[in-house]
Structures are given as structure tokens and as C-alpha cells.
Design a protein around this motif. Structure first.
Motif, PDB file in Angstrom:
ATOM      1  N   THR A 163       0.815  -1.214   0.000  1.00 35.95           N
ATOM      2  CA  THR A 163       0.000   0.000   0.000  1.00 35.95           C
ATOM      3  C   THR A 163       0.852   1.270   0.000  1.00 35.95           C
ATOM      4  O   THR A 163       2.067   1.219   0.165  1.00 35.95           O
ATOM      5  N   THR A 164       0.175   2.388  -0.157  1.00 36.03           N
ATOM      6  CA  THR A 164       0.855   3.691  -0.143  1.00 36.03           C
ATOM      7  C   THR A 164       1.356   4.059   1.255  1.00 36.03           C
ATOM      8  O   THR A 164       2.005   5.082   1.417  1.00 36.03           O
ATOM      9  N   ARG A 165       1.024   3.242   2.253  1.00 34.13           N
ATOM     10  CA  ARG A 165       1.533   3.518   3.601  1.00 34.13           C
ATOM     11  C   ARG A 165       2.600   2.492   3.991  1.00 34.13           C
ATOM     12  O   ARG A 165       2.823   2.225   5.162  1.00 34.13           O
ATOM     13  N   GLN A 166       3.229   1.928   2.994  1.00 37.12           N
ATOM     14  CA  GLN A 166       4.316   0.972   3.204  1.00 37.12           C
ATOM     15  C   GLN A 166       3.867  -0.270   3.965  1.00 37.12           C
ATOM     16  O   GLN A 166       4.666  -0.949   4.591  1.00 37.12           O
ATOM     17  N   ASN A 167       2.562  -0.535   3.938  1.00 34.68           N
ATOM     18  CA  ASN A 167       2.023  -1.724   4.592  1.00 34.68           C
ATOM     19  C   ASN A 167       1.706  -2.792   3.549  1.00 34.68           C
ATOM     20  O   ASN A 167       1.876  -2.573   2.356  1.00 34.68           O
ATOM     21  N   LEU A 168       1.199  -3.910   4.038  1.00 35.64           N
ATOM     22  CA  LEU A 168       0.729  -4.957   3.128  1.00 35.64           C
ATOM     23  C   LEU A 168      -0.682  -5.367   3.534  1.00 35.64           C
ATOM     24  O   LEU A 168      -0.972  -5.492   4.732  1.00 35.64           O
ATOM     25  N   GLN A 169      -1.538  -5.553   2.539  1.00 45.09           N
ATOM     26  CA  GLN A 169      -2.912  -5.975   2.815  1.00 45.09           C
ATOM     27  C   GLN A 169      -3.207  -7.311   2.145  1.00 45.09           C
ATOM     28  O   GLN A 169      -2.821  -7.533   1.002  1.00 45.09           O
ATOM     29  N   PHE A 170      -3.894  -8.164   2.901  1.00 40.90           N
ATOM     30  CA  PHE A 170      -4.450  -9.384   2.329  1.00 40.90           C
ATOM     31  C   PHE A 170      -5.957  -9.195   2.220  1.00 40.90           C
ATOM     32  O   PHE A 170      -6.609  -8.765   3.177  1.00 40.90           O
ATOM     33  N   ASN A 171      -6.492  -9.538   1.062  1.00 37.54           N
ATOM     34  CA  ASN A 171      -7.880  -9.179   0.753  1.00 37.54           C
ATOM     35  C   ASN A 171      -8.910 -10.265   0.979  1.00 37.54           C
ATOM     36  O   ASN A 171     -10.097 -10.011   0.844  1.00 37.54           O
ATOM     37  N   TRP A 172      -8.474 -11.478   1.280  1.00 36.47           N
ATOM     38  CA  TRP A 172      -9.440 -12.580   1.316  1.00 36.47           C
ATOM     39  C   TRP A 172      -9.295 -13.417   2.593  1.00 36.47           C
ATOM     40  O   TRP A 172      -9.535 -14.627   2.584  1.00 36.47           O
TER      41      TRP A 172
END
Lengths: 105, 552
Positions: free
Chosen positions: B86-95
Motif C-alpha cells: 500500500t501507499t503507507r508501506q504496509n501490506l494488505q491481504f484481501n481474502w
């Protein structure tokens, strides 16, 4: 945010109640027998504000099965229920592009 | 890398146990959703359109190979084989499934990862320059100060229920790669006239529905005062920030309403009370944290070694990548390598489990086991010996992260948009995908030079559209997707908000409009190397508007 129960309902056509299943977040639809189904075709249809409100109240009360219940527009064509807008189409069918894993490397 | 101590590990372990209990009580019905929602949000768990979404904190964008491998494992075992940076240097899992989340958290915890403070009205993950510690133009490693602030703000009881979320960014370089002027607090490490190092403190920057560039309220803050001054800002915000209207609750609204000068006076009054107390930074404490950052034992190497010269002269594609994706390192013989997560037709910022695993291995082999995440949604290998670049490039090519488009027109920042996000009005990713296809010709992209396109699917501006050289904002009109275009925004040390080009255009026309804007730039630029942003600054929006709307 206003709670769904406090929102003033306006209905311009057929609607269903949809939510996400508690355990896995899968999109579900409220059925006429007070259950939930992953199939939009099994959804209970409401066409009046009192009917939609009743459906929504019952869905929200069923807090253990599904979360975030709200009323969503649908289109009904020859008995076939389809999502009524882009958001609901995406919720039912998934993202509008191939997921990255499908690209492969 | 920063080495966590027992305190950090205990904190994460306790949170995992607590969350496991909370999830069990929710699934059994003991907790209602109303009771559970704030608890899951404290751990970065959102409910999106299709599923739960888990946001994982990557403090100051630094990951070890081991952590990246763990993210690959989570993607493969619990999600759909990919994650989104992400734009906040994080990581997202969507499921992610709620019932799996306790195990996911436990796995993450084994690698020192968690989702704490990636949501909620608290101090969020502190971001910085993805080249921190290796950039030649920085005066010191800003991550040390990000870590000090992380430790201070993590589970800080006074700041766990702020009026709204709170984002801090730090840079220590002359060129701002961390977008500090569009954060609630932006910190710029610099030297004063006496040669001492301290912080310029900016407050009230932010995007969203009411964008502002941050105002400097302290030109030079000594390092010892960092915690006390930030605490004073947060206290003033906590006391006066609006809680009656979510849209006016960010600190930028308070700073704007009070005026920066009056706000600074309030902060100063609070600061005078606390500055010489417990928050005055003990140099020994700072030295201890500094010592916990481990830097590579670099070899003594020369710049531009023979292996590199040969490869450059014999392989044009390699040379193109070298010119685009490699930056100078502060240590001779080494390079900073950007891995593009923006392949043609790909969702910006997404990486598959296989890519993550390969990148983890390549970082282990070529970058001292370290990876960075940039707010542009690309990854970085920060410590690569220049002699290894030809071999590394070949391996990066095979996993699809060597597209030489870093900083170019197809290096697009995009939020998840309506394809995932429950807040979005329109899609973002398909627009980005189509633009990468339109600008697939890399010769053209290189001729255009630095050109940032940023796309947000709603006014919350997660795609930072206000500060894109070309900004694209999705809006809904009568149930249809429309897009407003802005020109001239920038997120660097000369941060500006873009100006509106004209009426919103429908989804199907967005890529055509952007092509028209780019064509207009090519006609309007004074010289081949006048950047897009320079042309917009010189001629304004009007000539672009004429070009775009003349035939529409």
C-alpha cells in the motif's frame, strides 16, 4: 456513520438484504426463511419500505451468522435476480480483472 | 534491520493470545459485532466488499527476507496467493477468513509482524524514505527516529482514542521521498546554521476530502525534544480536535481553523510544561536504539566494476533497466535497486506468493537479507553490490519485477478502489491497468520522463490523487463511474495540490483523456527534458484543458 436501522429508507425498485458471513466474510443474501445464502437467486425480495425494513431488522438481529447487513438494489428479469448496481455486481462476481495469482510468473 | 527485543516480542505474543480469545468469543456469539468491531480494527482487520481484509504493519517500510517469506506463506496458506503493498508501506491481504485470523496472527508474530495500529484513531505506522540508511542525499538514517516514535506511540494510552487517525512521516534527505508534507506530522531532519541536526516540524498536511499541505510550526527542533514536541502536538489535537464530525476530525482541519501560528502557540505552551520531563530524550536511550539497527558489513568495492560495464554495453535492455531502476548508494560499489510492482496490465502494488518468496531469496543472496517497501507501491533491495546487478536483473526479469518504468508514466499509484474497498465509489485498478497498456512502449515512457499518475476510487484519496502529477479521482454520478482529473500535484519537497482540469469524464474515456493530456505535454514542453510537472507549472492547466475538452 448512521446505523442501517436509523437510515431513512428510500426504495425505487426491488431490493434484497445482503451482508458478509461472519466466519469467512463471504457475501451472503437474506432468504425468505430467515436464513442466508451465497446465491443471490435465493434472496428474499422486498419492494416496499416496510417489507425491506422488516427483512433488514431480522438480518441485523442475526448477528451470529452475518455482519454489516444492508439493503441493496436488484433487478428482477423473468424471475432472475441480478445485482442492481456496480458495487453489488462486484460483490457477487468478484473484482473486474484477473487476480494476480492468475497471471502467474 | 532493527532487532526487536523481548519487550516487543512479549507485546506481540500477548496481543496474539488476546485476539485469539476475542475471535473465539465473537464466533461463539459471546461478543456482538458492535463489541467486536473496535477490537478487530485495533489489529488491522477490516470488513471489505468480499471478505475480511488484514492490514499488516511494516514499520518504516523495512522487511527482512524472513518476514517477506512469512508474508508469502500467509498469502499461500490463508489468502488467494497474493498480497497488496500500500501507499503507507504496509501490506494488505484481501481474502482472509475471520476464523483463520488467530493462526494468521500467530504465524506473523513468529516473524515479528502484526497488524497493530494499522487501523483506528491512533498513531499509525510511521513511514519514511524507502532509501533510508542508504541514500547518498540523507544526513542520517531517519528510521532510528521512526523507531523511537514507534516505541513511544505503540499502545500509548493517551493517544489510542484520538479524534481521528494520525499519520507521521520522516525524511532525512534533501529530496523528499516520503511525502512528509501531506502527513498529519511531517518531520524533516536537517542541519541548522551551527551544524547541529534536528527536525523541521510540519503539521496539518493531508489529503482526503479536504487536502492541505502541511505548515511548518518549528523550523528546528533539537533531537532531544522530539518526543515531547510530538506529544505536545498530539495533546493539543486530542483536546481541540473535532469529534462531532468525522469529516472534520483530522488535525489538518484544526490547524486550518486555528491558523498555524495559533496552533503552534498552543503546542508551545503545552511543550514548555513537558519538555524537560520524562520525555526529554536521553542520548543513551537513542544510542541504544541506534545500536539495535544492524547495518551490512559492506565490502570495499569500486563503483562501476567491469562486470557491470560489460553487461551495460552488451545488453540494451539491461542498460535501460540500469538507467531506470538503479539509484546511487551511499557506499561505493553498491546500488539501490527498485523492483517495479507495476507490470503492464498488472494491479499496482500486488505481488504473488511466488514473487514474495523469490524476492526474499534474492534479498538474502544479494541485499543482506533486507527489503524495503516504498509508498509508490514498489519494493527496494537496498544493498546490492554493483557487480551483482547483471545476475540479479536476470532473476528479477524471470519473476516479473524488472519492468524499467520506475517513476515513469506507467508506474501508477492506485488504491484498491471499488474492486475491493467498501468505501470506494469507483474502480481504480482497471484504470491503472488500461493506462499501463496504453503506455506500454517504454521508449515513449522514457521520452516522457518522470510523470506520476495517482488514482483514487473515492474522495478518501488513498491513491494520493491530489499530489499526482496527473491525479485521477473517481466519483459516482447517477450510479455511473466518473473521474475528475487534476494536474500539477506533487508530493516531494515542493509539495503542491493538483488543479482541476475540467468536468469529470466517464470511465470509458479516462485513458483517452490521459493520452490527450500527455500528448499536449509533448507539444507544450519547451525542451525535451522539461518534465511534465515543470510544463504544467509554466503554462498552467488551461492549454491542457483546451486540448482535452475541444473534441468532447
Amino acid at each position: 456513520m448512521t446505523s442501517p436501522l436509523q437510515q431513512k429508507l428510500k426504495i425505487a425498485g426491488p431490493v434484497v438484504v445482503t451482508a458478509n458471513r461472519l466466519g469467512d466474510g463471504v457475501v451472503v443474501y437474506r432468504t425468505a426463511d430467515n436464513g442466508w445464502s451465497t446465491q443471490i437467486g435465493a434472496a428474499a425480495i422486498a419492494t416496499t419500505v416496510p417489507a425491506a425494513t422488516e427483512l433488514l431488522h431480522a438480518a441485523i438481529a442475526d448477528d451470529i451468522s452475518a455482519v454489516g447487513a444492508y439493503i441493496a438494489p436488484v433487478e428482477v428479469d423473468a424471475g432472475r435476480i441480478q445485482p442492481g448496481n456496480m458495487r453489488e455486481r462486484i460483490r457477487l462476481q468478484g473484482p473486474t480483472f484477473d487476480l494476480p495469482a492468475i497471471f502467474g510468473i | 534491520m532493527y532487532l526487536y527485543d523481548d519487550f516487543d516480542r512479549t507485546l506481540v505474543d500477548e496481543r496474539i493470545d488476546e485476539f485469539r480469545d476475542q475471535v473465539a468469543r465473537r464466533l461463539s456469539g459471546e461478543l456482538t459485532e458492535e463489541q467486536f468491531k473496535p477490537l478487530r480494527l485495533m489489529n488491522g482487520v477490516y470488513l471489505q466488499l468480499h471478505a475480511y481484509m488484514l492490514r499488516i504493519a511494516i514499520p518504516y517500510g523495512t522487511l527482512s527476507s524472513e518476514q517477506m517469506r512469512m508474508l508469502a506463506h500467509i498469502a499461500r496458506r490463508y489468502d488467494r496467493n497474493y498480497g497488496h503493498f500500500t501507499t503507507r508501506q504496509n501490506l494488505q491481504f484481501n481474502w482472509i477468513k475471520l476464523e483463520d485470523l488467530p493462526d494468521v496472527m500467530a504465524d506473523l508474530g513468529r516473524a515479528g509482524l502484526h497488524g497493530m495500529q494499522t487501523s483506528g484513531n491512533c498513531v499509525r505506522n510511521i513511514t519514511t524514505d524507502q532509501w533510508a540508511g542508504v541514500a547518498p542525499d540523507e544526513i542520517e538514517d531517519p528510521r532510528i527516529w521512526a523507531e523511537i516514535l514507534r516505541q513511544h506511540s505503540t499502545l500509548h494510552p493517551e493517544f489510542s482514542f484520538l479524534p481521528r487517525k494520525f499519520k507521521i512521516a520522516i525524511t532525512a534527505a534533501s529530496h523528499d521521498r516520503a511525502a512528509v508534507r501531506v502527513h498529519d506530522i511531517g518531520l524533516r531532519l536537517h542541519r541548522n546554521g551551527a551544524g547541529e541536526t534536528g527536525f523541521e516540524v510540519m503539521v496539518g498536511g493531508g489529503l482526503g476530502r479536504t487536502p492541505f499541505i502541511g505548515k511548518t510550526i518549528k523550523a528546528f527542533l533539537p533531537k532531544r525534544d522530539l518526543l515531547s514536541y510530538v506529544e505536545a502536538i498530539l495533546r493539543v489535537y486530542n483536546q481541540y480536535g473535532r469529534r462531532d464530525n468525522i469529516y472534520k476530525a483530522r488535525i489538518k482541519i484544526l490547524v486550518h481553523d486555528l491558523g498555524a501560528e495559533a496552533f503552534a502557540k498552543e503546542v508551545d505552551a503545552e511543550w514548555q510544561v513537558i519538555k524537560d520531563g520524562a520525555l526529554a530524550l536521553d542520548p543513551a536511550h537513542a544510542a541504544d536504539i541506534t545500536a539495535r539497527f544492524r547495518y551490512p558489513e559492506y565490502e570495499r568495492l569500486d563503483d562501476n566494476p567491469e562486470e557491470l560495464r560489460k553487461a551495460r554495453s552488451s545488453n540494451r535492455r539491461f542498460a535501460t533497466w540500469l538507467d531506470n531502476s538503479i539509484a546511487n548508494h551511499k557506499v561505493s560499489g553498491y546500488a539501490i535497486v527498485t523492483l517495479s510492482l507495476k507490470p503492464e496490465g498488472g494491479p499496482p502494488g500486488d505481488a504473488t506468493a511466488e514473487q514474495m518468496e523469490s524476492i526474499a531469496a534474492l534479498a538474502g543472496r544479494y541485499s543482506f537479507g533486507e527489503i524495503r517497501v516504498g509508498h509508490e507501491q514498489n519494493l527496494v533491495l537496498p544493498h546490492v553490490a554493483q557487480r551483482d546487478l547483471p545476475t540479479l536483473w536476470e532473476k528479477l526479469e524471470t519473476i516479473g519485477v524488472a519492468t524499467p518504468n520506475v517513476g515513469l508514466v506507467s508506474d501508477i499509484i492506485a488504491c484498491p478502489g471499488l474492486d475491493y474497498c467498501s468505501l470506494a465509489n469507483t474502480r481504480s485498478i482497471p484504470i491503472a491497468q488500461e493506462l499501463t497498456r496504453r503506455f506500454r512502449n517504454l521508449d515513449v515512457a522514457h521520452d516522457l520522463g518522470r510523470l506520476h499518475i495517482n488514482i483514487s476510487g473515492c474522495i478518501n484519496a488513498c491513491g494520493h490523487h491530489h499530489v499526482g502529477h496527473i491525479g485521477i479521482l473517481g466519483v459516482e454520478k447517477n450510479g455511473e463511474e466518473f473521474f475528475q482529473i487534476t494536474l500539477g500535484g506533487r508530493a516531494d519537497e515542493q509539495a503542491e495540490l493538483g488543479a482541476l482540469l475540467g468536468p469529470a469524464v466517464p470511465y470509458a474515456e479516462v485513458a483517452d483523456v490521459i493520452e490527450d493530456v500527455v500528448a499536449a505535454y509533448v507539444e507544450l514542453r519547451e525542451r525535451p527534458n522539461e518534465l511534465f510537472i515543470e510544463t504544467v507549472n509554466r503554462v498552467g492547466v488551461e492549454p491542457f484543458k483546451e486540448r482535452v475538452y475541444a473534441t468532447r
